[in-house]
Design an enzyme around this catalytic site. Sequence first.
Site, PDB file in Angstrom:
ATOM      1  N   SER A  23       1.183  -0.335  13.583  1.00 43.88           N
ATOM      2  CA  SER A  23       2.187  -0.783  12.611  1.00 43.88           C
ATOM      3  C   SER A  23       3.522  -1.134  13.257  1.00 43.88           C
ATOM      4  CB  SER A  23       2.416   0.341  11.598  1.00 43.88           C
ATOM      5  OG  SER A  23       3.568   0.094  10.831  1.00 43.88           O
ATOM      6  N   GLU A  69       6.144  -0.333  12.028  1.00 45.69           N
ATOM      7  CA  GLU A  69       6.992   0.844  11.815  1.00 45.69           C
ATOM      8  C   GLU A  69       7.186   1.606  13.133  1.00 45.69           C
ATOM      9  OE1 GLU A  69       8.614   1.690   9.045  1.00 45.69           O
ATOM     10  OE2 GLU A  69       9.182   3.763   9.477  1.00 45.69           O
ATOM     11  N   TYR A  87       5.586   9.027   9.878  1.00 47.60           N
ATOM     12  CA  TYR A  87       4.516   8.022   9.850  1.00 47.60           C
ATOM     13  C   TYR A  87       4.553   7.171  11.126  1.00 47.60           C
ATOM     14  CZ  TYR A  87       2.224   3.594   8.637  1.00 47.60           C
ATOM     15  OH  TYR A  87       1.445   2.459   8.657  1.00 47.60           O
TER      16      TYR A  87
HETATM   17  P1  NAP Z   1      -3.355   1.684   1.800  1.00 51.27           P
HETATM   18  O1  NAP Z   1      -3.557   0.678   0.710  1.00 51.27           O
HETATM   19  O2  NAP Z   1      -2.384   2.787   1.596  1.00 51.27           O
HETATM   20  O3  NAP Z   1      -4.792   2.309   2.131  1.00 51.27           O
HETATM   21  C1  NAP Z   1      -4.907   3.460   2.912  1.00 51.27           C
HETATM   22  C2  NAP Z   1      -6.367   3.858   2.967  1.00 51.27           C
HETATM   23  O4  NAP Z   1      -6.506   5.040   3.765  1.00 51.27           O
HETATM   24  C3  NAP Z   1      -6.971   4.180   1.608  1.00 51.27           C
HETATM   25  O5  NAP Z   1      -8.257   3.596   1.520  1.00 51.27           O
HETATM   26  C4  NAP Z   1      -7.102   5.696   1.642  1.00 51.27           C
HETATM   27  O6  NAP Z   1      -8.172   6.187   0.863  1.00 51.27           O
HETATM   28  C5  NAP Z   1      -7.415   5.902   3.107  1.00 51.27           C
HETATM   29  N1  NAP Z   1      -7.236   7.282   3.528  1.00 51.27           N
HETATM   30  C6  NAP Z   1      -6.176   8.090   3.301  1.00 51.27           C
HETATM   31  N2  NAP Z   1      -6.411   9.333   3.795  1.00 51.27           N
HETATM   32  C7  NAP Z   1      -7.640   9.282   4.371  1.00 51.27           C
HETATM   33  C8  NAP Z   1      -8.459  10.247   5.027  1.00 51.27           C
HETATM   34  N3  NAP Z   1      -8.046  11.501   5.211  1.00 51.27           N
HETATM   35  N4  NAP Z   1      -9.679   9.862   5.473  1.00 51.27           N
HETATM   36  C9  NAP Z   1     -10.113   8.598   5.281  1.00 51.27           C
HETATM   37  N5  NAP Z   1      -9.397   7.641   4.648  1.00 51.27           N
HETATM   38  C10 NAP Z   1      -8.182   7.983   4.201  1.00 51.27           C
HETATM   39  O7  NAP Z   1      -2.950   0.953   3.158  1.00 51.27           O
HETATM   40  P2  NAP Z   1      -3.067  -0.590   3.564  1.00 51.27           P
HETATM   41  O8  NAP Z   1      -1.799  -1.265   3.184  1.00 51.27           O
HETATM   42  O9  NAP Z   1      -4.365  -1.130   3.122  1.00 51.27           O
HETATM   43  O10 NAP Z   1      -3.002  -0.469   5.155  1.00 51.27           O
HETATM   44  C11 NAP Z   1      -4.207  -0.323   5.922  1.00 51.27           C
HETATM   45  C12 NAP Z   1      -3.854   0.289   7.258  1.00 51.27           C
HETATM   46  O11 NAP Z   1      -2.929  -0.556   7.932  1.00 51.27           O
HETATM   47  C13 NAP Z   1      -3.180   1.660   7.201  1.00 51.27           C
HETATM   48  O12 NAP Z   1      -3.590   2.383   8.334  1.00 51.27           O
HETATM   49  C14 NAP Z   1      -1.695   1.347   7.301  1.00 51.27           C
HETATM   50  O13 NAP Z   1      -0.989   2.455   7.823  1.00 51.27           O
HETATM   51  C15 NAP Z   1      -1.751   0.180   8.250  1.00 51.27           C
HETATM   52  N6  NAP Z   1      -0.653  -0.790   8.152  1.00 51.27           N
HETATM   53  C16 NAP Z   1      -0.359  -1.355   6.952  1.00 51.27           C
HETATM   54  C17 NAP Z   1       0.628  -2.305   6.876  1.00 51.27           C
HETATM   55  C18 NAP Z   1       0.982  -2.976   5.563  1.00 51.27           C
HETATM   56  O14 NAP Z   1       2.037  -3.599   5.495  1.00 51.27           O
HETATM   57  N7  NAP Z   1       0.120  -2.920   4.555  1.00 51.27           N
HETATM   58  C19 NAP Z   1       1.328  -2.682   8.026  1.00 51.27           C
HETATM   59  C20 NAP Z   1       0.981  -2.092   9.246  1.00 51.27           C
HETATM   60  C21 NAP Z   1      -0.029  -1.152   9.297  1.00 51.27           C
HETATM   61  P3  NAP Z   1      -7.981   6.860  -0.609  1.00 51.27           P
HETATM   62  O15 NAP Z   1      -8.217   5.771  -1.589  1.00 51.27           O
HETATM   63  O16 NAP Z   1      -9.052   7.877  -0.649  1.00 51.27           O
HETATM   64  O17 NAP Z   1      -6.604   7.431  -0.662  1.00 51.27           O
HETATM   65  O1  G4F Z   2       7.683  -1.160   0.935  1.00 52.92           O
HETATM   66  P1  G4F Z   2       8.066  -0.027   1.817  1.00 52.92           P
HETATM   67  O2  G4F Z   2       7.805   1.330   1.307  1.00 52.92           O
HETATM   68  O3  G4F Z   2       7.338  -0.315   3.197  1.00 52.92           O
HETATM   69  P2  G4F Z   2       7.614   0.193   4.698  1.00 52.92           P
HETATM   70  O4  G4F Z   2       8.369   1.453   4.717  1.00 52.92           O
HETATM   71  O5  G4F Z   2       8.163  -0.950   5.459  1.00 52.92           O
HETATM   72  O6  G4F Z   2       6.125   0.515   5.187  1.00 52.92           O
HETATM   73  C1  G4F Z   2       5.058  -0.404   4.988  1.00 52.92           C
HETATM   74  O7  G4F Z   2       5.039  -1.299   6.076  1.00 52.92           O
HETATM   75  C2  G4F Z   2       4.756  -0.700   7.353  1.00 52.92           C
HETATM   76  C3  G4F Z   2       4.786  -1.823   8.394  1.00 52.92           C
HETATM   77  O8  G4F Z   2       6.084  -1.926   8.925  1.00 52.92           O
HETATM   78  C4  G4F Z   2       3.395  -0.051   7.268  1.00 52.92           C
HETATM   79  F1  G4F Z   2       3.067   0.465   8.485  1.00 52.92           F
HETATM   80  C5  G4F Z   2       3.420   1.040   6.206  1.00 52.92           C
HETATM   81  O9  G4F Z   2       2.121   1.630   6.097  1.00 52.92           O
HETATM   82  C6  G4F Z   2       3.771   0.399   4.881  1.00 52.92           C
HETATM   83  O10 G4F Z   2       2.720  -0.472   4.508  1.00 52.92           O
HETATM   84  O11 G4F Z   2       9.617  -0.120   2.168  1.00 52.92           O
HETATM   85  C7  G4F Z   2      10.188  -1.298   2.683  1.00 52.92           C
HETATM   86  C8  G4F Z   2      11.712  -1.173   2.663  1.00 52.92           C
HETATM   87  C9  G4F Z   2      12.244   0.113   3.293  1.00 52.92           C
HETATM   88  O12 G4F Z   2      13.316  -0.202   4.145  1.00 52.92           O
HETATM   89  C10 G4F Z   2      12.760   0.925   2.116  1.00 52.92           C
HETATM   90  O13 G4F Z   2      13.861   1.769   2.427  1.00 52.92           O
HETATM   91  O14 G4F Z   2      12.143  -1.166   1.301  1.00 52.92           O
HETATM   92  C11 G4F Z   2      13.166  -0.183   1.171  1.00 52.92           C
HETATM   93  N1  G4F Z   2      13.248   0.244  -0.235  1.00 52.92           N
HETATM   94  C12 G4F Z   2      14.339   0.108  -1.015  1.00 52.92           C
HETATM   95  N2  G4F Z   2      14.106   0.635  -2.228  1.00 52.92           N
HETATM   96  C13 G4F Z   2      12.281   0.852  -0.935  1.00 52.92           C
HETATM   97  C14 G4F Z   2      12.819   1.096  -2.206  1.00 52.92           C
HETATM   98  N3  G4F Z   2      11.009   1.190  -0.616  1.00 52.92           N
HETATM   99  C15 G4F Z   2      10.262   1.780  -1.582  1.00 52.92           C
HETATM  100  N4  G4F Z   2       8.968   2.085  -1.283  1.00 52.92           N
HETATM  101  N5  G4F Z   2      10.743   2.059  -2.828  1.00 52.92           N
HETATM  102  C16 G4F Z   2      12.039   1.744  -3.180  1.00 52.92           C
HETATM  103  O15 G4F Z   2      12.457   2.003  -4.304  1.00 52.92           O
END
Ligand code: NAP
Ligand code: G4F
Length: 326
Positions: free
Chosen positions: A127, A129, A151
């Site tokens: 990520s 992050e 995280y």
């Molecule tokens: P998400 O919607 O939050 O999905 C997370 C998944 O992880 C869910 O299917 C959840 O299953 C599963 N999980 C949680 N705890 C687990 C455990 N103990 N064992 C097995 N599975 C488990 O996340 P996403 O946005 O699809 O992201 C997919 C991956 O990419 C994650 O690793 C995230 O950290 C990473 N990532 C995401 C972004 C982004 O912007 N979306 C960016 C960079 C990296 P349940 O339904 O059972 O909770």
């Molecule tokens: O949407 P966010 O919660 O995503 P964040 O923290 O960037 O994390 C997501 O992206 C990561 C990749 O860089 C992934 F690895 C991670 O698993 C996840 O998918 O927050 C985005 C921004 C932050 O700066 C937060 O402070 O939005 C700001 N924010 C402002 N108000 C808020 C809010 N975020 C959330 N969730 N809720 C608010 O009310």
Amino acid sequence: MPSALITGITGQDGLYLAEHLVAKGYDVHGVIRGQNNPRRELVERLVPEVRLHNGDLTDLSSLMRALRDAEPDEVYNLGAVSFVAYSWENAFVTSDVTAFGVLNILEAVRLHAGDDPAAVRFYQASSSEMFGKVQEVPQSEGTLLWPRSPYGVAKAYGHHMTINYRESYGMHASSGILFNHESPRRGPEFVTRKISQAVARISLGLADELVLGNLDARRDWGFAGDYVDAMWRMLQQPEPGDYVVATGRTHSIRDFLDVAFGCVGIADWEPYVRQDPAFMRPAEVDELVGDAGRAREVLGWTPTISFEELVSMMVLADIEAVKAGW
Ligand code: NAP
Ligand code: G4F
């Protein structure tokens, strides 16, 4: 027919990736956790071709069983505790799943593959992050990691462990350093979906307020459907590697609000938005913007959906969802 096993199949990316692989003719398997996972029905409805296996990233033997039953050519490790804000309140659980879970699945794949460690190709969901307090702009594969949340620290562990297994055992293990990617399937706890859902309800007269935290943070937001294609492309390379996946454009939360409210004809969103310190983070990642040059050159990957198209896609989908009573 190639086969793939996906952890995190119930999440946003898991669903898009499963659809992507089914369309490519894969036999797709997913790891699902819990005795009565409420998202099982969603997976079965959206991607009925997927075969689900009970398992948890914190339980090595369950991963070994899933690998034995699925016999995958490719493993995509998308499972994680993925909500950054939650990770401060639950740092141990986050570390257990998002960090040590990577070790468990790497070890399971290594043991399963036996004498030919590269026989099962592995993808780790790293990520942006991890860049946290960014040490350069834009961020690329060589940028120093400086995570700012439990995280981010957990993801950095998983990232380095993936590289270590590649270097130690010759595994075909790749890591995608993905910047934020969103869609109408994004969890409602993330800021983009929180905004699109609220704007939909406000536009239909069902709400009049949206409470947020830091409006000045900047993210490089892309479309999740594009990003799962980059994951697949990584595992088709003869050599494993690490790749930044990003659009190269950064926007603030304010920019997101401009476009989202603009979609429903509201030019001035200030009267609807209130800031609450409860949504501020103990340490913030101020500005993320990725350099996806390597992914473009080696994988031939480019994003297809613009920021404006993404925001509008999410708002319109939520308007339809509210109207349909979902
Ligand atoms: P998400 O919607 O939050 O999905 C997370 C998944 O992880 C869910 O299917 C959840 O299953 C599963 N999980 C949680 N705890 C687990 C455990 N103990 N064992 C097995 N599975 C488990 O996340 P996403 O946005 O699809 O992201 C997919 C991956 O990419 C994650 O690793 C995230 O950290 C990473 N990532 C995401 C972004 C982004 O912007 N979306 C960016 C960079 C990296 P349940 O339904 O059972 O909770
Ligand atoms: O949407 P966010 O919660 O995503 P964040 O923290 O960037 O994390 C997501 O992206 C990561 C990749 O860089 C992934 F690895 C991670 O698993 C996840 O998918 O927050 C985005 C921004 C932050 O700066 C937060 O402070 O939005 C700001 N924010 C402002 N108000 C808020 C809010 N975020 C959330 N969730 N809720 C608010 O009310």
